[in-house]
Enzyme design. Structure first.
Site, PDB file in Angstrom:
ATOM      1  N   PRO A 180       0.788  -1.239   0.000  1.00 50.38           N
ATOM      2  CA  PRO A 180       0.000   0.000   0.000  1.00 50.38           C
ATOM      3  C   PRO A 180       0.817   1.284   0.000  1.00 50.38           C
ATOM      4  CG  PRO A 180       0.084  -0.878   2.211  1.00 50.38           C
ATOM      5  CD  PRO A 180       0.797  -1.886   1.347  1.00 50.38           C
ATOM      6  N   GLY A 182       4.146   1.839   2.065  1.00 47.51           N
ATOM      7  CA  GLY A 182       5.008   2.157   3.200  1.00 47.51           C
ATOM      8  C   GLY A 182       6.403   2.583   2.791  1.00 47.51           C
ATOM      9  N   LYS A 262      12.099 -12.946   1.419  1.00 45.14           N
ATOM     10  CA  LYS A 262      11.060 -13.508   2.286  1.00 45.14           C
ATOM     11  C   LYS A 262      10.994 -15.027   2.126  1.00 45.14           C
ATOM     12  CE  LYS A 262       8.427  -9.230   2.201  1.00 45.14           C
ATOM     13  NZ  LYS A 262       7.120  -8.596   2.403  1.00 45.14           N
TER      14      LYS A 262
END
Length: 300
Positions: A180, A182, A262
């Site tokens: 979104p 950040g 990740k």
């Protein structure tokens, strides 16, 4: 004899232990989250902090412990895994060292800092040198609870502080997997020109920031283009992200890269080592990382 010690982030002892085994490092014991080894220190991506010069010292009293530390140097950070009252009494006799929150953008502390703990009531482990300038490797910030649309901004703040550099006004940044927003919020706040790439839109407040351009597209479908900084916090398999990073580096069109590696399920140590092997790069586990590592790369 203890030749090195590695402090894991909370709940990340297992990937640290696995990494050390792969590096040929013996773990003789654990002291809380601190892995003790008879071997010489090595870089460990999963360690928040590495104690590179640990010394075992007999300390029959609180005064003896404090005197031993003060005789070596001034500034010490305590890691407590037991004997908390005794450690507190020792700490009271030392110059205070507080884990001060940084106001980003602010450089990491430059003052020399050692680390110590009590292995037993009368036995101290003290390392005058360690890898992190932060107390127990924990990088804290004065947080912004209003502007950023997610807490991911803290991860980028820490990555840039660890990198020792950040984008300046007018530098060209590409933020892959931006929604979104950040990380785009951080970069635009520094005055950079940011192209935010994602199939999902940014939140309206970030999209309206000066210097922000949205591109509704897939990060993996993009051809490399000239930018000063490439950022990625994409949820992707590590080997796929590795191919993307190598493609951009090989194209010679990017100066700096910051991306999150990740892991879904088991830690992919092979991919982490492949990232670490890229010349000019480093792989670290940030205090604000979860089951992920951060890759930092800068062209000379």
């Amino acid at each position: 004899m203890i030749g090195s010690a590695y402090l894991a982030a909370e709940d990340f002892e297992t990937p640290l232990a696995e990494e050390l085994v792969r590096r040929g490092v013996t773990i003789s014991d654990w002291h809380g989250r601190l892995a003790l080894s008879p071997d010489k220190p090595v870089h460990a991506a999963w360690a928040l902090d590495v104690w590179t010069d640990p010394r075992e010292i007999e300390v029959p009293s609180v005064k003896a412990a404090a005197d031993a530390l003060r005789a070596m140097q001034r500034n010490w950070a305590a890691y407590g895994a037991g004997h908390h009252r005794r450690m507190a009494l020792i700490g009271e006799r030392l110059p205070p060292v507080k884990a001060r929150a940084l106001g980003f953008p602010e450089a990491a502390p430059a003052s020399h800092l050692g680390a110590w703990t009590l292995l037993a009531a009368d036995r101290m482990l003290a390392s005058p040198a360690k890898s992190s300038p932060f107390v127990n490797g924990e990088c804290h910030f004065i947080e912004d609870h209003i502007g950023p649309p997610s807490r991911a901004y803290l991860k980028l703040w820490e990555a840039l502080v660890r990198f020792g550099r950040w984008p300046g006004a007018g530098e060209r940044c590409l933020d892959l997997g931006a929604s979104p927003g950040g990380w785009t919020w951080v970069l635009a706040g520094l005055g950079a020109d940011v192209t935010a790439v994602d199939k999902a839109p940014l939140v309206a407040s970030v999209a309206a920031m000066p210097g922000v351009t949205e591109r509704l597209d897939s990060a993996f479908g993009m051809a490399p283009e000239p930018v000063d900084w490439l950022f990625s916090d994409i949820i992707a398999y590590p080997d796929r992200l590795l191919a993307l990073v190598r493609r951009w580096i090989d194209a010679g069109v990017v100066r700096h890269i910051v991306c999150t590696i990740k892991f879904q399920g088991a830690t992919d140590h092979d991919s982490a080592e492949a990232f670490a092997a890229i010349p000019g790069g480093q792989v670290v586990h940030l205090f604000h990382n979860k089951h992920e590592l951060t890759f930092l790369w800068g062209a000379c």
